[in-house]
Design a protein around this motif. Structure first.
Motif, PDB file in Angstrom:
ATOM      1  N   ARG A 318       9.489   3.141   4.289  1.00 36.42           N
ATOM      2  CA  ARG A 318       9.466   1.779   3.980  1.00 36.42           C
ATOM      3  C   ARG A 318       8.586   0.849   3.640  1.00 36.42           C
ATOM      4  NH1 ARG A 318      11.880  -1.804   9.248  1.00 36.42           N
ATOM      5  NH2 ARG A 318      13.164  -3.351   7.962  1.00 36.42           N
ATOM      6  N   GLY A 319       8.837   0.271   2.585  1.00 36.41           N
ATOM      7  CA  GLY A 319       7.556  -0.426   1.787  1.00 36.41           C
ATOM      8  C   GLY A 319       6.321   0.701   1.577  1.00 36.41           C
ATOM      9  N   ARG A 320       5.486   0.086   1.813  1.00 35.74           N
ATOM     10  CA  ARG A 320       3.895   0.939   2.117  1.00 35.74           C
ATOM     11  C   ARG A 320       3.849   1.789   3.058  1.00 35.74           C
ATOM     12  NH1 ARG A 320       0.821  -0.109  -2.246  1.00 35.74           N
ATOM     13  NH2 ARG A 320       1.021  -1.748  -3.407  1.00 35.74           N
ATOM     14  N   ASP A 321       4.826   1.964   4.033  1.00 37.48           N
ATOM     15  CA  ASP A 321       4.704   2.848   5.195  1.00 37.48           C
ATOM     16  C   ASP A 321       5.614   4.208   4.867  1.00 37.48           C
ATOM     17  OD1 ASP A 321       4.494   4.021   7.524  1.00 37.48           O
ATOM     18  OD2 ASP A 321       5.999   2.589   8.835  1.00 37.48           O
ATOM     19  N   ALA A 322       5.106   5.171   4.940  1.00 40.28           N
ATOM     20  CA  ALA A 322       5.618   6.655   4.594  1.00 40.28           C
ATOM     21  C   ALA A 322       5.541   7.446   5.723  1.00 40.28           C
ATOM     22  CB  ALA A 322       5.512   7.444   3.270  1.00 40.28           C
ATOM     23  N   ARG A 323       4.819   6.704   6.904  1.00 38.22           N
ATOM     24  CA  ARG A 323       4.317   7.635   8.023  1.00 38.22           C
ATOM     25  C   ARG A 323       5.385   7.320   9.180  1.00 38.22           C
ATOM     26  NH1 ARG A 323      -0.878   6.109   9.782  1.00 38.22           N
ATOM     27  NH2 ARG A 323      -1.634   6.869   7.564  1.00 38.22           N
ATOM     28  N   SER A 324       5.661   6.276   9.573  1.00 38.84           N
ATOM     29  CA  SER A 324       6.199   5.931  10.836  1.00 38.84           C
ATOM     30  C   SER A 324       7.475   6.595  11.257  1.00 38.84           C
ATOM     31  CB  SER A 324       6.533   4.369  11.102  1.00 38.84           C
ATOM     32  OG  SER A 324       5.326   3.708  10.988  1.00 38.84           O
TER      33      SER A 324
END
Length: 510
Positions: A318-324
């Motif tokens: 999600r956007g710059r978040d590929a971890r949550s």
């Protein structure tokens, strides 16, 4: 010398090869038999290196000066085999010889170099003279086990004692750097400083693919070439190589591409490095806190396993978040079951787009997802035409195919992004090399099959993340996907109200 049943004259014959490694190999290995059936002896380039060592040791003027030999080459020429033969020669013909072998990575050392040494040790007539372990050959002569040995040592910039302590006054030292281009400058510095014993035979061998255009290995062929016997070997000119594979590399990437320069021609790359994504970018993304905006879309990238040890991997960004949002992986799963699991994940995370690698079983996964009513499913063909992609900052570059395009977008996204703290993903992202297509302009990523030839795993996790960049995805509206917008509650009309709505234009009244 632990000679066992060997007659004394035969042992003396071997000892007479102390300055003649080529003659030694002809005596101790069963050329023409067993696994060496059809092989008459070492390859031409291997014989040339052995003759160079022999000439250096036979000359009283050079015998006790370091013999430095560097060879940059393409794939498949038998570097590890030569290392193994020279290790055996060094141990068998020099009492209390000390040998240290290291490589660019622990994996290279333990899965490539070590097995080759074990293979040639077991082939030799002198195999009982030394005891083999996973990381060493140790003399079986009583009282010599600590000083008469060859050790495979993994290096660390913070721990170089194994090289600093490499001394063997008045005897013989052999230091071997396998895939030397990837060994840190600090290790080279410490090792060179240790090779100072007087009246000692010192042999320093540095072999490998010339993957970096800077560093100590490159300097063996540049500003330090006066210290080294250095040579570059085109794999296509070596007997017994896999010509079909080499021809495939040339046809795929072009004669003048960096991949062919390094992997076939034994030439250093025109760029500073062939590594597509720098390790520092990946490590920073592993450590950075996650951060995503509410209107950024949730995107699935599904890389579908092809065969063998490959895995199917679902990346969620999600956007710059590929971890949550936790990723998923599967091994040996059929397309129907895989599609079912992805459909369940879609119900949970409500992705704005699902990009699926359509190769092999991927096409079946796409069809099944659509049958299950999953929306926003898009098939992606890695080999289709690539478009311009974001390289870094505002810089855009041309790409040769869709896979190269997606990975280039991924590379440009990493600064400021967050990824799972996963060694597997990090290895995938940093392991891929690149060159240029035949037009010498378009970025062309290394094929998965070619990575496997280098001993690396298929970058399934990296490809899954790259798939999330297959196409632009519109931002969400009020935090909801476009096809999941909550609708306002509407009261159902009564029959009389429906009648009025139908005929009100005729002037009727309720």
């Amino acid at each position: 010398m632990g000679e066992g049943s060997f007659p004394e004259h035969w042992v003396n014959l071997l000892l007479g090869c102390a300055h003649d490694p080529l003659r030694y190999t002809g005596l101790v290995f069963p050329w023409g038999d067993g696994v060496l059936r059809g092989v008459a002896g070492p390859r031409a380039w291997q014989r040339e290196v052995m003759k160079t060592i022999g000439a250096h040791l036979s000359d009283p003027a050079t015998r006790f000066t370091p013999c430095r030999i560097a060879r940059a080459s393409g794939h498949g020429i038998g570097k590890s085999a030569l290392i193994a033969m020279l290790v055996k020669w060094g141990l068998d013909t020099g009492v209390d010889t000390r040998i240290v072998i290291t490589a660019n990575t622990e994996s290279q050392l333990l899965t490539k170099t070590a097995p080759e040494i074990a293979k040639w040790h077991n082939l030799s007539l002198t195999r009982d003279w030394f005891r083999a372990t996973a990381t060493s050959l140790v003399s079986t002569e009583p009282g010599h086990d600590r000083g008469w040995r060859a050790d495979l040592v993994t290096w660390s910039v913070a721990n170089t004692e194994a090289f600093a302590g490499l001394h063997n006054q008045g005897k013989r030292i052999i230091l071997v750097f396998d895939e030397a281009s990837g060994i840190a400058a600090k290790v080279w510095e410490v090792a060179l400083g240790a090779l100072t014993d007087a009246e000692t035979e010192i042999i320093f061998l540095a072999f490998g693919n010339p993957t970096h255009n800077t560093g100590p290995f490159r300097e063996c062929f540049g500003r330090h070439r006066h210290l080294w016997n250095a040579g570059q070997i085109d794999s296509r000119r070596v007997e017994g190589v896999n010509s079909a594979y080499l021809d495939e590399l040339v046809a795929t990437y072009g004669e003048d591409s960096d991949i062919v320069r390094v992997r076939v021609r034994g030439q250093f790359p025109s760029a500073s490095s062939m590594q597509f994504i720098e390790s520092s970018l990946v490590e920073a993304a592993r450590a950075r806190p996650a951060n995503a905006l509410p209107d950024e879309p949730v995107i699935f990238g599904l890389d579908c396993a092809r065969f063998g040890d490959d895995r199917s991997v679902l990346a969620i960004r999600r956007g710059r978040d590929a971890r949550s949002r936790p990723w998923q992986s599967w091994h040996h799963l059929d397309s129907m079951t895989l599609a079912g699991d992805v459909a369940l994940a879609a119900q949970k995370w409500r992705p704005d787009a699902i990009f699926v690698d359509a190769g092999n079983i991927g096409a079946g996964v796409v069809d099944r997802l659509r049958q299950l009513g999953v929306g926003n499913v898009h098939e992606v063909w890695f080999g289709s035409t690539g478009q311009d992609a974001l390289w870094a900052g505002d810089v855009r570059v041309k790409t040769a195919n869709k896979r190269s395009e997606m990975w280039t977008h991924l590379r440009g996204w990493l600064p400021g992004a967050t990824i799972p703290d996963s060694d597997v993903l990090a290895a995938d992202l940093t392991g891929v090399e690149y060159g240029y297509a035949a037009d010498q302009v378009s970025i062309l990523l290394e094929k998965k099959e070619h990575m496997k030839r280098r001993g690396l795993a298929s970058p399934d996790w990296g490809d899954a993340l790259a798939l999330t960049f297959a196409e632009p995805v519109m931002p969400r509206v009020n935090g909801w996907p476009a096809d999941w917008q909550p609708q306002p509650s509407v009261r159902k009309l009564t029959a009389r109200e429906e009648w009025y709505e139908t005929y009100k234009d005729l002037g009727v009244e309720m």
